[in-house]
Design an enzyme around this catalytic site. Structure first.
Site, PDB file in Angstrom:
ATOM      1  N   LYS A   1     -61.630   7.456 -12.483  1.00 61.30           N
ATOM      2  CA  LYS A   1     -60.355   7.866 -13.082  1.00 61.30           C
ATOM      3  C   LYS A   1     -60.454   9.228 -13.768  1.00 61.30           C
ATOM      4  O   LYS A   1     -59.485   9.704 -14.345  1.00 61.30           O
ATOM      5  CB  LYS A   1     -59.862   6.812 -14.071  1.00 61.30           C
TER       6      LYS A   1
ATOM      7  N   TRP B   1     -57.199   8.134 -19.413  1.00 65.12           N
ATOM      8  CA  TRP B   1     -58.477   7.489 -19.093  1.00 65.12           C
ATOM      9  C   TRP B   1     -58.910   8.015 -17.741  1.00 65.12           C
ATOM     10  O   TRP B   1     -58.285   7.672 -16.756  1.00 65.12           O
ATOM     11  CB  TRP B   1     -58.326   5.958 -19.046  1.00 65.12           C
TER      12      TRP B   1
ATOM     13  N   TYR C   1     -53.368  -0.436 -11.245  1.00 65.80           N
ATOM     14  CA  TYR C   1     -53.830  -1.784 -10.905  1.00 65.80           C
ATOM     15  C   TYR C   1     -52.675  -2.682 -10.468  1.00 65.80           C
ATOM     16  O   TYR C   1     -52.855  -3.592  -9.686  1.00 65.80           O
ATOM     17  CB  TYR C   1     -54.533  -2.441 -12.092  1.00 65.80           C
TER      18      TYR C   1
ATOM     19  N   ASN D   1     -53.262  -0.038 -23.795  1.00 63.04           N
ATOM     20  CA  ASN D   1     -53.777   0.511 -22.537  1.00 63.04           C
ATOM     21  C   ASN D   1     -52.883  -0.047 -21.434  1.00 63.04           C
ATOM     22  O   ASN D   1     -52.782  -1.269 -21.311  1.00 63.04           O
ATOM     23  CB  ASN D   1     -55.191  -0.006 -22.248  1.00 63.04           C
TER      24      ASN D   1
ATOM     25  N   ASN E   1     -61.428  -2.897 -28.279  1.00 60.47           N
ATOM     26  CA  ASN E   1     -60.764  -2.459 -27.048  1.00 60.47           C
ATOM     27  C   ASN E   1     -60.539  -3.651 -26.121  1.00 60.47           C
ATOM     28  O   ASN E   1     -61.506  -4.349 -25.769  1.00 60.47           O
ATOM     29  CB  ASN E   1     -61.625  -1.434 -26.316  1.00 60.47           C
ATOM     30  N   GLU E   2     -59.295  -3.876 -25.743  1.00 55.74           N
ATOM     31  CA  GLU E   2     -58.934  -4.936 -24.789  1.00 55.74           C
ATOM     32  C   GLU E   2     -59.680  -6.222 -25.080  1.00 55.74           C
ATOM     33  O   GLU E   2     -60.177  -6.891 -24.167  1.00 55.74           O
ATOM     34  CB  GLU E   2     -59.180  -4.463 -23.361  1.00 55.74           C
TER      35      GLU E   2
HETATM   36  C1  GCB Z   1     -59.592  -0.420 -19.390  1.00 52.32           C
HETATM   37  C2  GCB Z   1     -60.827  -0.370 -20.216  1.00 52.32           C
HETATM   38  C3  GCB Z   1     -61.774   0.715 -19.758  1.00 52.32           C
HETATM   39  C4  GCB Z   1     -61.867   0.706 -18.241  1.00 52.32           C
HETATM   40  C5  GCB Z   1     -60.484   0.987 -17.684  1.00 52.32           C
HETATM   41  C6  GCB Z   1     -60.451   0.992 -16.160  1.00 52.32           C
HETATM   42  O1  GCB Z   1     -58.583  -0.877 -19.780  1.00 52.32           O
HETATM   43  O2  GCB Z   1     -60.565  -0.233 -21.579  1.00 52.32           O
HETATM   44  O3  GCB Z   1     -63.023   0.509 -20.344  1.00 52.32           O
HETATM   45  O4  GCB Z   1     -62.792   1.604 -17.758  1.00 52.32           O
HETATM   46  O5  GCB Z   1     -59.594   0.011 -18.119  1.00 52.32           O
HETATM   47  O6  GCB Z   1     -60.661   2.023 -15.561  1.00 52.32           O
HETATM   48  O7  GCB Z   1     -60.218  -0.062 -15.586  1.00 52.32           O
END
Ligand code: GCB
Length: 722
Positions: free
Chosen positions: A514, A493, A419, A413, A357-358
């Protein structure tokens, strides 16, 4: 006979020299891991328990630790007899030859920093502890394999023939000798164990498919040894494939995967949750109507994959290879993946294995990182040729990066509209990707916006943490997803707010907000009902939005209703106001004058709330109690669409010589003042491309421009014809 005893009671727990008795499941970070400040205890603690004579009975005895976060060492009578690295998979240790008259078991668990065990850098709390319980498994001398990667000892591989409505089911077992009787669907086959391995094939005619939410039918396979040892597993017969244009297909028909991600923790309990907590989570998922879950960012409890099997959810399962690649971490990624696959292989719910992931967020995509991914990908295919691999990429990873060619299918993602950037950039990103790589499968692995349900706004804006902005954000995303059937899966998310002790924002400490549902599961935020309207067609409902925004100072207020019905009627103080036809979102207006009871009705379903007119905006609805002037000056200005304005994107403006020159001059000036950041953008083509698709207004706001300078630039741009 196999006897399984849980030994969860009365462990002597020691943390930093202090002792107490605890029952499992247990974490030592239930409080300090959830209160913000990023100062929760990360280190070593021990759990000690004497095993009774009865608990040690049997010809062979194994200890099963369902999870020890993040690493563990096991001692019996002060002798080290085993250990494990990785906080989310189960492991077993054999005790048989090590037992004495009195038996003291000690498990030393460590969630401290470590450069070879993942995760080390991520947006969630790394709770420590024995948080899924511990069991003793007593078996006859001749028994099914228990040690290798904590295997269930039985592996079932169904392969479905949709045309003939049949399934070939291959069952394998591992054991230390003997003959194995395997039973599937009323048929018994007895096969020899050759080099510790046995295999039998079965044919199920008129097979009842595991058909997602429609009919998640499960079969059982049982295996027996003459010694009396016996194991069983459930399995499901299903076929899936994914088309780059048309998305996911289950059992031959289109089955767009639309759902949410879940972290396993709960307010006040951390990761030490029980089966009842998991069932409660599943009830919420069923109410929402999602048909897929991304179980992020690590292996979840087997009990939870069981619930997904039973409820027909299609699952993305993954390991915590996240954010930052560690040069000493490769072996750990491979062992966590091996354990995830071996322990979870029989679950029909699982469709894909997530490699990482990322991972390029805090590390360059160098050869070591690429090789790590190649090895993970190869391992997945070797252990499980029946499933596909994927990974969740960070938005700034360029789409021509070689890493995207490693997994079978891709996912990104994206957080445009939260953001950074504008909501519309999400649409543009996928359209570009799909156009450029029409033969590649692409999905949307994360998107979301934080919302504190006590914060409210009449003019919601990115970054205000209001319940209303989160709702608007998701309205856009839901529509953009519905318009793009090629997205193989989409996962909000997150379903639940979760602990990220490093966070201190949005009016709360230690939480990522979130979630569509609050951390304690008590509040379903408005956005939850938007998705419910889209995904739950079975349970008619109406939901009045902004019910917690009760004291309103605007004269004419907006009353928004989410519903899965096609018409909604509004009543205020029992008087009929209006009926509207529509799809999911119904918006009414009402002039307030005092205290009102509001009712939304559709057929037999209704929802009510109270509203009250107040003289001034209520401070507690705003972040940090700072009342913001509720108006958007831009919407009040007359804009001539045939001329440029700050509503145009940077790309559109810079393509025009005159408008471009003005904006370039302005940006050069800003970058000379902000050195490093501006240089980073200059050198990163992916970020440049991203900025080009952002509106000038959003770029200016992000850069902290004041209203005056925005108005001034807008006036200049309005003087230039397109
Ligand atoms: C992401 C991550 C996740 C974070 C999310 C966030 O891209 O994969 O683990 O919690 O962003 O809320 O910033």
């Amino acid at each position: 006979m196999r006897i399984i005893r849980n030994i969860n009671d009365q462990w002597l727990f020691e943390e930093k020299g202090e002792t107490s008795y605890v029952d499992l499941p247990h974490t030592w970070n239930a409080i300090d891991g959830q209160d913000g400040g990023n100062d929760y205890y990360r280190g070593t603690c021990t759990y000690t328990r004497e095993l009774s004579k009865e608990e040690c009975e049997g010809q062979a005895l194994f200890l099963e630790v369902k999870a020890a976060a993040m690493s563990a060492e096991v001692f019996l009578n002060d002798e080290k007899i085993g250990g494990h690295k990785g906080g989310y998979s189960a492991f077993r240790v054999e005790l048989t030859d090590k037992l004495s008259e009195r038996n003291i078991l000690k498990i030393r668990v460590d969630n401290g920093e470590n450069d070879s065990v993942y995760p080390q850098k991520a947006d969630f709390t790394f709770y420590g502890g024995l948080y899924r319980g511990v069991e003793l498994i007593s078996v006859p001398a001749q028994h099914f394999e228990l040690l290798k990667d904590d295997t269930p000892g039985i592996k079932v591989t169904p392969s479905v023939d949709l045309k003939n409505k049949s399934a070939k089911v291959s069952v394998e077992t591992w054991q230390n000798g003997g003959e194995v009787s395997i039973i599937v669907n009323g048929q018994t086959k007895t096969v020899p164990s050759v080099d510790g391995h046995a295999k039998a094939d079965f044919l199920i005619e008129n097979v009842r498919l595991w058909d997602g939410k429609n009919d998640p039918y499960l079969y059982t396979a049982q295996a027996r040894l003459s010694s009396g040892d016996e194991i069983s597993t459930r399995f499901g017969c299903r076929e899936y494939h994914i088309d780059p244009n048309e998305g996911f297909f289950l059992n031959g028909r289109s089955y767009p995967l639309r759902g949410v991600s879940r972290h396993q923790d709960l307010k006040g309990k951390g990761n030490a949750v029980g089966i009842e907590d998991m069932k409660a989570d599943m009830a919420i998922i069923k109410e929402l109507g999602a048909n897929t879950l991304r179980l992020a960012h690590y292996q979840h409890a087997q009990d939870f994959y069981d619930l997904c099997d039973e409820n027909g959810l299609v699952v993305w399962a993954e390991i915590p290879y996240i954010t930052m690649h560690m040069k000493n971490g490769r072996e750990n990624t491979l062992s966590q993946m091996r354990e995830l696959i071996v322990q979870s292989y029989n679950h029909p719910c699982i469709a894909v294995w997530g490699l990482s992931n990322e991972i390029t967020a805090a590390s360059p995509a160098n050869e070591d990182l690429l090789e790590n991914h190649r090895q993970l990908n190869e391992l997945c295919h070797r252990l499980d040729p029946t499933r596909l691999t994927t990974m969740a990429n960070v938005f700034m990873l360029e789409t021509d990066s070689p890493i995207l060619e490693i997994p079978d299918i891709n996912s990104y993602n994206l957080y445009f509209g939260w953001y950074l950037g504008d909501l519309k950039q999400n649409d543009g990103f996928f359209d570009d990707y799909h156009r450029t790589y029409p033969e590649r499968v692409i999905g949307f692995s994360e998107y979301g916006a934080d919302a504190n349900p006590s914060l409210h706004s009449v003019h919601p804006e990115k970054g205000d943490y209001s319940e209303e902005y989160q709702a608007i954000y998701h309205e856009h995303m839901l529509k953009m997803i519905e318009e793009r059937p090629y997205l193989w899966a989409t996962h909000v998310w997150n379903l639940f707010d979760f602990a990220a002790d490093g966070r201190d924002e949005g009016g709360k400490h230690g939480e990522n907000q979130k979630g569509l549902v609050s951390f304690d599961r008590k509040i379903k935020k408005d956005a939850f009902y938007l998705y419910k309207a889209a995904w739950n067609r079975e349970e008619p409902f109406v939901h009045l939005c902004s019910r917690r925004y009760e004291k309103r100072h605007e004269d004419v207020t907006k009353i928004k209703v989410y519903s899965n019905q096609d018409s909604v009627a509004l009543y205020v103080d029992d008087e009929f106001i209006e009926e509207k036809k529509g799809d999911k979102i119904f918006v009414f207006e009402y002039r307030l004058s005092g205290k009102h009871s509001v009712k939304a009705v559709s057929g037999d379903v209704r929802d009510t709330m109270t509203l009250e007119k107040v003289q001034a905006p209520v401070a507690s609805y705003f972040l940090n109690n700072e009342v913001k002037e509720v108006r958007n000056w831009f919407d009040e200005e007359d804009t001539d669409p045939s001329c440029f304005s700050i509503k145009d994107t940077l790309g559109e403006i810079t393509r025009h010589p005159q408008a471009g020159a003005i904006v370039k001059q302005m940006m050069d000036k800003a970058s000379s003042e902000r050195g490093d950041v501006a240089n980073a953008v200059k050198d990163n083509p992916a970020l440049q491309k991203m900025m080009a698709s952002m509106t000038m207004e959003s770029l200016l706001k992000q850069g902290g421009a004041d209203e005056q300078s925005m108005k001034q630039l807008n006036r200049i741009l309005q003087g230039i014809r397109k």
